[in-house]
Design a protein around this motif. Structure first.
Motif, PDB file in Angstrom:
ATOM      1  N   TRP A  10     -24.655  42.650 -26.162  1.00  0.00           N
ATOM      2  CA  TRP A  10     -24.125  42.977 -27.481  1.00  0.00           C
ATOM      3  C   TRP A  10     -25.112  43.836 -28.270  1.00  0.00           C
ATOM      4  CZ3 TRP A  10     -19.182  42.345 -27.699  1.00  0.00           C
ATOM      5  CH2 TRP A  10     -18.579  41.339 -26.945  1.00  0.00           C
ATOM      6  N   PHE A 129     -22.061  44.720 -19.363  1.00  0.00           N
ATOM      7  CA  PHE A 129     -21.139  43.600 -19.562  1.00  0.00           C
ATOM      8  C   PHE A 129     -20.510  43.181 -18.240  1.00  0.00           C
ATOM      9  CE2 PHE A 129     -21.523  45.021 -23.880  1.00  0.00           C
ATOM     10  CZ  PHE A 129     -21.311  43.890 -24.657  1.00  0.00           C
ATOM     11  N   SER A 130     -20.197  41.907 -18.149  1.00  0.00           N
ATOM     12  CA  SER A 130     -19.460  41.406 -16.991  1.00  0.00           C
ATOM     13  C   SER A 130     -18.027  41.929 -17.026  1.00  0.00           C
ATOM     14  CB  SER A 130     -19.456  39.876 -17.000  1.00  0.00           C
ATOM     15  OG  SER A 130     -18.715  39.384 -18.118  1.00  0.00           O
ATOM     16  N   ALA A 132     -15.376  40.280 -17.016  1.00  0.00           N
ATOM     17  CA  ALA A 132     -14.551  39.468 -17.909  1.00  0.00           C
ATOM     18  C   ALA A 132     -14.670  39.909 -19.359  1.00  0.00           C
ATOM     19  CB  ALA A 132     -14.929  37.990 -17.767  1.00  0.00           C
ATOM     20  N   LYS A 133     -15.872  40.324 -19.767  1.00  0.00           N
ATOM     21  CA  LYS A 133     -16.107  40.693 -21.162  1.00  0.00           C
ATOM     22  C   LYS A 133     -15.994  42.190 -21.410  1.00  0.00           C
ATOM     23  CE  LYS A 133     -19.057  36.735 -22.287  1.00  0.00           C
ATOM     24  NZ  LYS A 133     -20.383  36.296 -22.794  1.00  0.00           N
ATOM     25  N   VAL A 136     -13.336  43.587 -24.005  1.00  0.00           N
ATOM     26  CA  VAL A 136     -13.668  43.346 -25.405  1.00  0.00           C
ATOM     27  C   VAL A 136     -14.709  44.362 -25.873  1.00  0.00           C
ATOM     28  CG1 VAL A 136     -14.567  41.681 -27.078  1.00  0.00           C
ATOM     29  CG2 VAL A 136     -13.168  40.897 -25.162  1.00  0.00           C
ATOM     30  N   ALA A 137     -15.750  44.559 -25.036  1.00  0.00           N
ATOM     31  CA  ALA A 137     -16.813  45.491 -25.400  1.00  0.00           C
ATOM     32  C   ALA A 137     -16.297  46.922 -25.534  1.00  0.00           C
ATOM     33  CB  ALA A 137     -17.930  45.429 -24.357  1.00  0.00           C
ATOM     34  N   ALA A 319     -11.646  43.487 -31.457  1.00  0.00           N
ATOM     35  CA  ALA A 319     -12.148  42.422 -30.589  1.00  0.00           C
ATOM     36  C   ALA A 319     -10.997  41.565 -30.054  1.00  0.00           C
ATOM     37  CB  ALA A 319     -13.156  41.557 -31.338  1.00  0.00           C
ATOM     38  N   ARG A 323      -9.796  40.904 -26.202  1.00  0.00           N
ATOM     39  CA  ARG A 323      -9.626  39.598 -25.541  1.00  0.00           C
ATOM     40  C   ARG A 323      -8.254  39.500 -24.869  1.00  0.00           C
ATOM     41  NH1 ARG A 323     -11.607  37.910 -30.679  1.00  0.00           N
ATOM     42  NH2 ARG A 323     -13.857  37.545 -30.617  1.00  0.00           N
ATOM     43  N   ALA A 326      -8.411  41.418 -21.710  1.00  0.00           N
ATOM     44  CA  ALA A 326      -9.152  40.688 -20.683  1.00  0.00           C
ATOM     45  C   ALA A 326      -8.274  39.621 -20.030  1.00  0.00           C
ATOM     46  CB  ALA A 326     -10.394  40.042 -21.300  1.00  0.00           C
ATOM     47  N   ARG A 327      -7.356  39.061 -20.800  1.00  0.00           N
ATOM     48  CA  ARG A 327      -6.507  37.977 -20.283  1.00  0.00           C
ATOM     49  C   ARG A 327      -5.256  38.505 -19.576  1.00  0.00           C
ATOM     50  NH1 ARG A 327      -4.522  32.621 -23.733  1.00  0.00           N
ATOM     51  NH2 ARG A 327      -3.447  31.593 -21.997  1.00  0.00           N
TER      52      ARG A 327
END
Length: 471
Positions: A10, A129-130, A132-133, A136-137, A319, A323, A326-327
């Motif tokens: 971050w 970032f992974s 998964a994240k 969002v990033a 953000a 998310r 990501a889902r």
């Protein structure tokens, strides 16, 4: 001594996002400052002064993809920090420029710095970032461009009216200084796992030349017209150069762009969507500013403040939409986002009249469009690169930003042509139809995106690891 940095991803996002904010802010703030620049250099012809804007646009378009590829090869941290220094120093020279000639040269340097900074910035975010994240990033990173670009008119009007046009450049200095020293401390280096030769020089020349010629033809349409011989010649020259570029990339072992990236459906359709959407976004942005000033009689500052709720909503939602991506993936958000975005154009087509009504007409439109932006821009940025190998984060990011920049340039030219043809309410109806059409295209193209990630397997397949970086 060399050391590997393990800062929070971050913090990496903050360090890289600051300068990207300045780059996109600079893109729109200069449109507001341009009349004051013209007044200072009143002995220069309007055609000569136009190169203060055009030189930046052309150089930025020409250098994005070569700079992104170079970042993958020599190091993204090294490229980013060098670009921040160049952009910041060039901004200072722009503010100090004693003549138009010096200002144009400094703007060229500014554009080269910006072209290297933007793809390196996104590549650093992607590698930090992974999976998964990452959505969002990237959503937050993408929202910074929309926020800063939309803030340009109001901030620019405020700065120019109180401090003068030179401060439109000087405000980049503290941002650049903070970004450099923070980035120097926290950014990890990252580059290709298997280092080879530098990108093919002839590929760079062909691509940069093709995009430069094409951008030049588009920005000159205000003078030449859309049916002119000049535009036709530039389009043909650009097409020849870009065709030769693709042939060259197929023939050499170290191309600027690995054409196997085009095997990715995400990469193909997201970039096409980004191009079309950027045309509509710039038509909406510039068209609505001109509508409020020319039809409703707003000042530039009032019009800038009028669009301010939009970027605030985008930032608040970025953000959360990340998310959701990501889902559920970017595809459903883009299908919905294109329709929401187009609805804002339909609202203006049916509700806007020559009588000013900000609260009843424009505020609902800006709120609807902001939701559409939050659903579209960050997701397109993410979808374009999410299944690319890490070795190609820089060049893949650069292609996405190049298509965005080319679409923006074309959208501005289209809007100016539509409004100049008949500066009345009917001409703004045309710009809003462009907005609607771009939203429909985003939805249709998003349907073509795959439902699942299909990681490209390009040789060499070993993933790059962050390498030690020295100060």
């Amino acid at each position: 001594m060399a050391r590997t940095r393990n800062a929070s991803p971050w913090i990496v996002l903050v360090a890289t996002g600051l300068s990207v904010f300045a780059v996109f802010l600079d893109t729109t703030i200069l449109y507001v400052a341009f009349p004051s620049i013209s007044a200072t250099f009143s002995d220069v012809s309007p055609a000569g002064l136009s190169w203060v804007l055009n030189a930046y646009t052309i150089a930025f378009a020409a250098m994005l993809i070569p700079a992104g590829r170079l970042a993958d090869r020599i190091g993204r941290r090294k490229t980013f920090l060098s670009a921040v220094v160049l952009f910041t120093v060039a901004s200072m020279l722009c503010g100090l420029a004693p003549s138009v000639e010096v200002l144009i040269i400094a703007r060229l340097a500014q554009a080269i710095g910006a072209a290297a900074m933007v793809p390196a910035s996104l590549a650093l975010v992607l590698q930090s970032f992974s999976k998964a994240k990452m959505p969002v990033a990237v959503a937050i990173w993408g929202s910074l461009g929309g926020i800063s670009g939309a803030a340009g008119p109001s901030l620019g009007a405020l700065v120019v009216e109180t401090l003068g046009w030179r401060w439109a450049f000087f405000i980049n200095l503290p941002v650049g200084i903070i970004s450099f020293f923070l980035g120097r401390r926290v950014l990890p280096e990252g580059r290709e796992a298997t280092r080879g030769k530098l990108p093919d020089p002839l590929s760079i020349v062909l691509l940069a030349g093709g995009l430069a010629v094409l951008s030049y033809g588009v920005v000159e349409t205000e003078t030449w017209g859309w049916l002119s011989t000049g535009l036709a010649v530039t389009v043909v020259i650009a097409a020849v150069l870009i065709t030769l570029f693709f042939l060259r990339c197929r023939a050499v072992s170290n191309p600027v762009l690995d054409l196997r990236l085009l095997q990715s459906r995400n990469f193909r359709w997201a970039n096409l969507s980004m191009f079309i959407y950027s045309i509509g976004f710039s038509a909406m942005f510039l068209g609505n500013i001109l509508f409020m000033t020319n039809i409703w009689g707003f000042s530039i500052l009032q019009a800038g403040l009028g669009i301010a709720p939009g970027p605030l909503i985008v930032f608040a939602l970025s953000a959360q939409t990340g998310r959701l991506a990501a889902r559920y993936g970017q595809r459903p958000l883009l299908i919905l986002g294109g329709l929401v975005w187009g609805t804002s154009g339909v609202w203006l087509l049916t509700q806007a009249t020559s009588t000013a009504d900000y609260v009843g007409v424009y505020l609902p439109a800006v709120c609807i469009s902001a939701v559409g932006v939050a659903l579209v821009i960050p997701q397109l940025s993410s979808a374009a690169v999410k299944d690319l190998p890490q070795d190609h984060y820089g060049s893949g990011s650069a292609v996405a930003q190049a298509t965005r920049n080319l679409g923006t340039t074309l959208g501005v030219a289209v809007t100016i042509a539509l409004v100049a043809a008949a500066p009345a309410l009917s001409s703004f109806h045309s710009t809003w139809w462009v907005l609607v059409a771009s939203g429909v295209c985003v939805t249709l193209f998003a349907v073509r995106l795959p439902r699942h990630v299909h990681q490209l397997d390009l040789e060499p397949a070993l993933p790059p690891t962050p390498v030690p970086a020295s100060d």
